[in-house]
Design a protein around this motif. Structure first.
Motif, PDB file in Angstrom:
ATOM      1  N   VAL A   1       0.842  -1.204   0.000  1.00 15.73           N
ATOM      2  CA  VAL A   1       0.000   0.000   0.000  1.00 15.73           C
ATOM      3  C   VAL A   1       0.882   1.261   0.000  1.00 15.73           C
ATOM      4  CG1 VAL A   1      -1.696   1.336   1.335  1.00 15.73           C
ATOM      5  CG2 VAL A   1      -1.983  -1.127   1.067  1.00 15.73           C
ATOM      6  N   MET A   2       1.912   1.234   0.807  1.00 17.43           N
ATOM      7  CA  MET A   2       2.797   2.396   0.884  1.00 17.43           C
ATOM      8  C   MET A   2       3.447   2.664  -0.475  1.00 17.43           C
ATOM      9  SD  MET A   2       2.285   3.427   3.860  1.00 17.43           S
ATOM     10  CE  MET A   2       3.510   4.605   4.340  1.00 17.43           C
ATOM     11  N   GLU A   3       3.817   1.606  -1.113  1.00 17.09           N
ATOM     12  CA  GLU A   3       4.454   1.740  -2.418  1.00 17.09           C
ATOM     13  C   GLU A   3       3.465   2.322  -3.434  1.00 17.09           C
ATOM     14  OE1 GLU A   3       7.128  -1.767  -2.981  1.00 17.09           O
ATOM     15  OE2 GLU A   3       6.585  -1.392  -5.090  1.00 17.09           O
ATOM     16  N   GLU A   4       2.272   1.777  -3.400  1.00 20.30           N
ATOM     17  CA  GLU A   4       1.236   2.273  -4.317  1.00 20.30           C
ATOM     18  C   GLU A   4       0.947   3.759  -4.092  1.00 20.30           C
ATOM     19  OE1 GLU A   4      -1.215  -1.918  -4.317  1.00 20.30           O
ATOM     20  OE2 GLU A   4      -2.309  -0.057  -3.891  1.00 20.30           O
ATOM     21  N   LEU A   5       0.993   4.151  -2.833  1.00 17.23           N
ATOM     22  CA  LEU A   5       0.690   5.548  -2.508  1.00 17.23           C
ATOM     23  C   LEU A   5       1.896   6.465  -2.705  1.00 17.23           C
ATOM     24  CD1 LEU A   5      -1.385   5.007   0.767  1.00 17.23           C
ATOM     25  CD2 LEU A   5      -2.276   5.773  -1.433  1.00 17.23           C
ATOM     26  N   GLY A   6       3.035   5.845  -3.033  1.00 17.85           N
ATOM     27  CA  GLY A   6       4.262   6.624  -3.227  1.00 17.85           C
ATOM     28  C   GLY A   6       4.792   7.208  -1.929  1.00 17.85           C
ATOM     29  N   LEU A   7       4.511   6.505  -0.795  1.00 20.12           N
ATOM     30  CA  LEU A   7       5.006   6.987   0.502  1.00 20.12           C
ATOM     31  C   LEU A   7       6.229   6.185   0.938  1.00 20.12           C
ATOM     32  CD1 LEU A   7       1.591   7.273   2.406  1.00 20.12           C
ATOM     33  CD2 LEU A   7       2.941   9.158   1.463  1.00 20.12           C
ATOM     34  N   LYS A   8       7.015   6.823   1.803  1.00 18.24           N
ATOM     35  CA  LYS A   8       8.186   6.110   2.347  1.00 18.24           C
ATOM     36  C   LYS A   8       7.690   4.923   3.185  1.00 18.24           C
ATOM     37  CE  LYS A   8      10.323  10.130   3.525  1.00 18.24           C
ATOM     38  NZ  LYS A   8      10.310  10.799   4.719  1.00 18.24           N
ATOM     39  N   PRO A   9       8.457   3.816   3.201  1.00 18.17           N
ATOM     40  CA  PRO A   9       7.963   2.610   3.880  1.00 18.17           C
ATOM     41  C   PRO A   9       7.553   2.827   5.342  1.00 18.17           C
ATOM     42  CG  PRO A   9      10.013   2.134   2.703  1.00 18.17           C
ATOM     43  CD  PRO A   9       9.759   3.598   2.544  1.00 18.17           C
ATOM     44  N   ALA A  10       8.288   3.719   6.042  1.00 18.81           N
ATOM     45  CA  ALA A  10       7.987   3.856   7.480  1.00 18.81           C
ATOM     46  C   ALA A  10       6.991   4.968   7.784  1.00 18.81           C
ATOM     47  CB  ALA A  10       9.277   4.094   8.249  1.00 18.81           C
ATOM     48  N   GLU A  11       6.542   5.653   6.740  1.00 14.31           N
ATOM     49  CA  GLU A  11       5.760   6.883   6.939  1.00 14.31           C
ATOM     50  C   GLU A  11       4.555   6.760   7.899  1.00 14.31           C
ATOM     51  OE1 GLU A  11       6.151   9.594   4.188  1.00 14.31           O
ATOM     52  OE2 GLU A  11       4.619  10.950   4.978  1.00 14.31           O
ATOM     53  N   LEU A  12       3.853   5.663   7.808  1.00 21.48           N
ATOM     54  CA  LEU A  12       2.633   5.562   8.634  1.00 21.48           C
ATOM     55  C   LEU A  12       2.777   4.658   9.859  1.00 21.48           C
ATOM     56  CD1 LEU A  12      -0.211   5.423   5.963  1.00 21.48           C
ATOM     57  CD2 LEU A  12       0.601   7.384   7.260  1.00 21.48           C
ATOM     58  N   VAL A  13       3.993   4.155  10.038  1.00 22.86           N
ATOM     59  CA  VAL A  13       4.193   3.204  11.143  1.00 22.86           C
ATOM     60  C   VAL A  13       3.770   3.794  12.498  1.00 22.86           C
ATOM     61  CG1 VAL A  13       6.003   2.088  12.515  1.00 22.86           C
ATOM     62  CG2 VAL A  13       5.911   1.718  10.062  1.00 22.86           C
ATOM     63  N   HIS A  14       4.192   5.023  12.762  1.00 24.41           N
ATOM     64  CA  HIS A  14       3.859   5.629  14.060  1.00 24.41           C
ATOM     65  C   HIS A  14       2.367   5.877  14.204  1.00 24.41           C
ATOM     66  CE1 HIS A  14       7.850   5.947  15.522  1.00 24.41           C
ATOM     67  NE2 HIS A  14       8.265   6.705  14.516  1.00 24.41           N
ATOM     68  N   ALA A  15       1.779   6.394  13.134  1.00 26.69           N
ATOM     69  CA  ALA A  15       0.341   6.689  13.200  1.00 26.69           C
ATOM     70  C   ALA A  15      -0.445   5.401  13.457  1.00 26.69           C
ATOM     71  CB  ALA A  15      -0.105   7.340  11.899  1.00 26.69           C
ATOM     72  N   ILE A  16      -0.060   4.346  12.762  1.00 28.74           N
ATOM     73  CA  ILE A  16      -0.777   3.078  12.950  1.00 28.74           C
ATOM     74  C   ILE A  16      -0.552   2.543  14.363  1.00 28.74           C
ATOM     75  CG2 ILE A  16      -0.976   0.689  12.177  1.00 28.74           C
ATOM     76  CD1 ILE A  16      -0.157   1.653   9.384  1.00 28.74           C
ATOM     77  N   ARG A  17       0.697   2.639  14.800  1.00 28.63           N
ATOM     78  CA  ARG A  17       0.994   2.129  16.141  1.00 28.63           C
ATOM     79  C   ARG A  17       0.172   2.866  17.216  1.00 28.63           C
ATOM     80  NH1 ARG A  17       5.009  -0.762  18.256  1.00 28.63           N
ATOM     81  NH2 ARG A  17       6.558  -0.457  16.622  1.00 28.63           N
ATOM     82  N   VAL A  18       0.108   4.180  17.087  1.00 29.32           N
ATOM     83  CA  VAL A  18      -0.659   4.939  18.082  1.00 29.32           C
ATOM     84  C   VAL A  18      -2.141   4.585  17.974  1.00 29.32           C
ATOM     85  CG1 VAL A  18      -1.279   7.235  18.944  1.00 29.32           C
ATOM     86  CG2 VAL A  18       1.046   6.821  18.139  1.00 29.32           C
ATOM     87  N   ALA A  19      -2.630   4.467  16.739  1.00 30.94           N
ATOM     88  CA  ALA A  19      -4.047   4.146  16.557  1.00 30.94           C
ATOM     89  C   ALA A  19      -4.388   2.796  17.187  1.00 30.94           C
ATOM     90  CB  ALA A  19      -4.380   4.136  15.066  1.00 30.94           C
ATOM     91  N   VAL A  20      -3.486   1.841  17.035  1.00 30.07           N
ATOM     92  CA  VAL A  20      -3.785   0.478  17.474  1.00 30.07           C
ATOM     93  C   VAL A  20      -3.427   0.233  18.940  1.00 30.07           C
ATOM     94  CG1 VAL A  20      -3.194  -1.950  17.095  1.00 30.07           C
ATOM     95  CG2 VAL A  20      -3.624  -0.450  15.141  1.00 30.07           C
ATOM     96  N   THR A  21      -2.273   0.778  19.373  1.00 31.81           N
ATOM     97  CA  THR A  21      -1.819   0.474  20.750  1.00 31.81           C
ATOM     98  C   THR A  21      -1.941   1.660  21.711  1.00 31.81           C
ATOM     99  OG1 THR A  21       0.498   1.161  20.514  1.00 31.81           O
ATOM    100  CG2 THR A  21      -0.055  -1.062  19.758  1.00 31.81           C
ATOM    101  N   GLY A  22      -2.121   2.859  21.162  1.00 34.45           N
ATOM    102  CA  GLY A  22      -2.231   4.043  22.022  1.00 34.45           C
ATOM    103  C   GLY A  22      -0.877   4.678  22.324  1.00 34.45           C
TER     104      GLY A  22
END
Ligand code: GLU
Length: 427
Positions: free
Chosen positions: A375-396
């Motif tokens: 998905v990141m590749e398709e969106l042209g984003l850096k591989p780690a770009e959403l890691v933090h956002a997802i982590r906070v969303a899922v684990t707080g």
């Protein structure tokens, strides 16, 4: 025969300093194949409390410091009275009201301390000593000397704060005609700021460390380093191994510094080594207390969560704080992490991720990671770009173990729910 004692007053909980004294006595008794006596100094009937006594015994047992004999001073008042009366009859003591007081003769007193070497005291500075108070209870030094003598204590090992009591006590031995034991005064324990150990710098009760999830072996390991070293810069050492090397004469004179960071580190070393099943068992009461699991908890699913965190814990409560997301309905958001990583609207990207995750047949770490990267590749984003956002969303939280493992552990339904909730990007 070597015989030593630990003599706590049950007027407070067993603190770090007391536990260190108990440990050094215990190690000395064990290495010398002698006896370790526990003496409860409960002469102060107002300040002594049953709950403190129970906590002291409990903490000693938890630390593994078993005793060979136990005595209670409150049961020995007759013995003290009898000997004080004898001193009175011999003219070595006098009465003042109901109190019995020892006359202190002028003489130089030399103490040879096993740790501190020779110390000379000037008896001119020592006042006559109360032996029995007017309420019929013995003064601390008198009861202490009587018991150390009658219990045939060969060496008194205690904190340096008792050094000033030692010449007075030596005078009492002399008056009674008892043999003076050896003395070893352990260095003070200071906080890292150089002040005396206090609640602020770490002088909390052993039971508080237990509640936070320090392991007894680790705490004992740390305590033995407060004034002694097994050599070779070794810091992680089992009690069995330490006992074999222990020598009271090798204890340092200089004050020991209590470092909570070091204690955390040592405890972390023990937690890394511990068998995972055992760790799961240790964590269950903590999880139950929080209401995260109940009696019939599934240990194998718990084990996979525990495995994720195992190498990171410095105390058991860390697990409760960090792994809480796996046990509660909605994550406990760390405000700072939320503001930092969920401020930017990522609902578009999250929506795509949610669709792809939903379509996964097997929701395991590898497939989740694959999907994310695609998905990141398709969106042209850096591989780690959403890691933090997802982590906070899922684990707080912004930090934690492998994100994709956390998501896999949480399962598809809950993970998706949390991603949806992050920016309310449903539909
Ligand atoms: N009960 C005393 C204390 O708690 C004991 C002192 C000693 O070891 O002689 O400090």
């Amino acid at each position: 025969m070597v015989k030593v004692r630990f003599a706590p007053s049950p007027t407070g909980f067993l603190h770090i300093g007391g536990a260190r004294t108990a440990l050094f006595n215990w190690m000395y008794a064990r290495v010398q194949k002698g006896k370790f006596v526990l003496r409860i100094e409960d002469t102060d009937q107002v300040r002594s409390k049953k709950e403190f006594e129970e906590e002291i015994l409990d903490s000693m047992k938890w630390l593994g410091l078993d005793w060979d004999e136990i005595y209670y001073q409150s049961e020995r008042f007759d013995i003290y009275k009898e000997h004080a009366t004898k001193l009175l009859d011999e003219g070595k003591a006098y009465k003042e009201g109901e109190a019995i007081i020892l006359k202190i003769p002028q003489q130089e007193i030399k103490l040879y301390d096993l740790i501190r070497g020779e110390i000379t005291f000037d008896s001119a500075l020592i006042k006559d000593q109360v032996l029995m108070k007017s309420d019929g209870s013995p003064a601390y030094s008198f009861a202490c000397v009587m018991d150390d003598a009658l219990m045939e204590i060969s060496c008194v090992i205690r904190g340096e704060d008792h050094i000033s009591n030692t010449p007075k006590q030596m005078m009492i031995y002399n008056a009674l005609g008892f043999k003076i034991p050896k003395f070893a005064h352990l260095p003070l324990i200071m906080g890292e700021d150089g002040s005396r150990l206090s609640k602020r710098t770490g002088a909390v009760a052993v039971s508080d460390y237990r509640k936070e999830g320090f392991l007894p072996d680790a705490l004992v390991n740390y305590l033995m380093l407060l004034g002694w070293s097994p050599g070779n810069n070794q810091e992680v050492v089992s009690l069995d191994a330490a006992v074999k090397k222990f020598s009271i004469k090798k204890v340092n004179k200089a004050a020991a510094i209590f470092s909570i960071d070091k204690l955390n580190w040592i405890n972390g070393q023990y937690l890394k080594k511990i068998d995972t099943d055992k760790l799961v068992d240790l964590l269950i009461p903590f999880l139950q207390e929080k209401g995260y699991v109940d009696q019939d908890v599934d240990k194998s699913s718990l084990k996979s969560i525990v495995e994720l965190f195992k190498g990171r814990l410095s105390k058991l409560v860390n697990f409760i704080e960090w792994a809480d997301f796996a046990f509660i309905e909605k994550p406990n958001f760390d405000k700072e992490a939320q503001e930092k990583h969920l401020a930017q609207d990522r609902s578009k990207e999250f929506k795509i991720l949610i669709e792809r995750f939903s379509a996964l047949d097997s929701f395991d770490k590898d497939s989740i990671e694959e999907t994310y990267k695609t998905v990141m590749e398709e969106l042209g984003l850096k591989p780690a770009e959403l890691v933090h956002a997802i982590r906070v969303a899922v684990t707080g939280r912004a930090i934690g173990p492998s994100l994709f493992e956390c998501i896999a552990l949480l399962g598809k339904e809950k993970s998706i729910q949390r991603l949806e909730a992050a920016f309310s990007c449903v539909g």
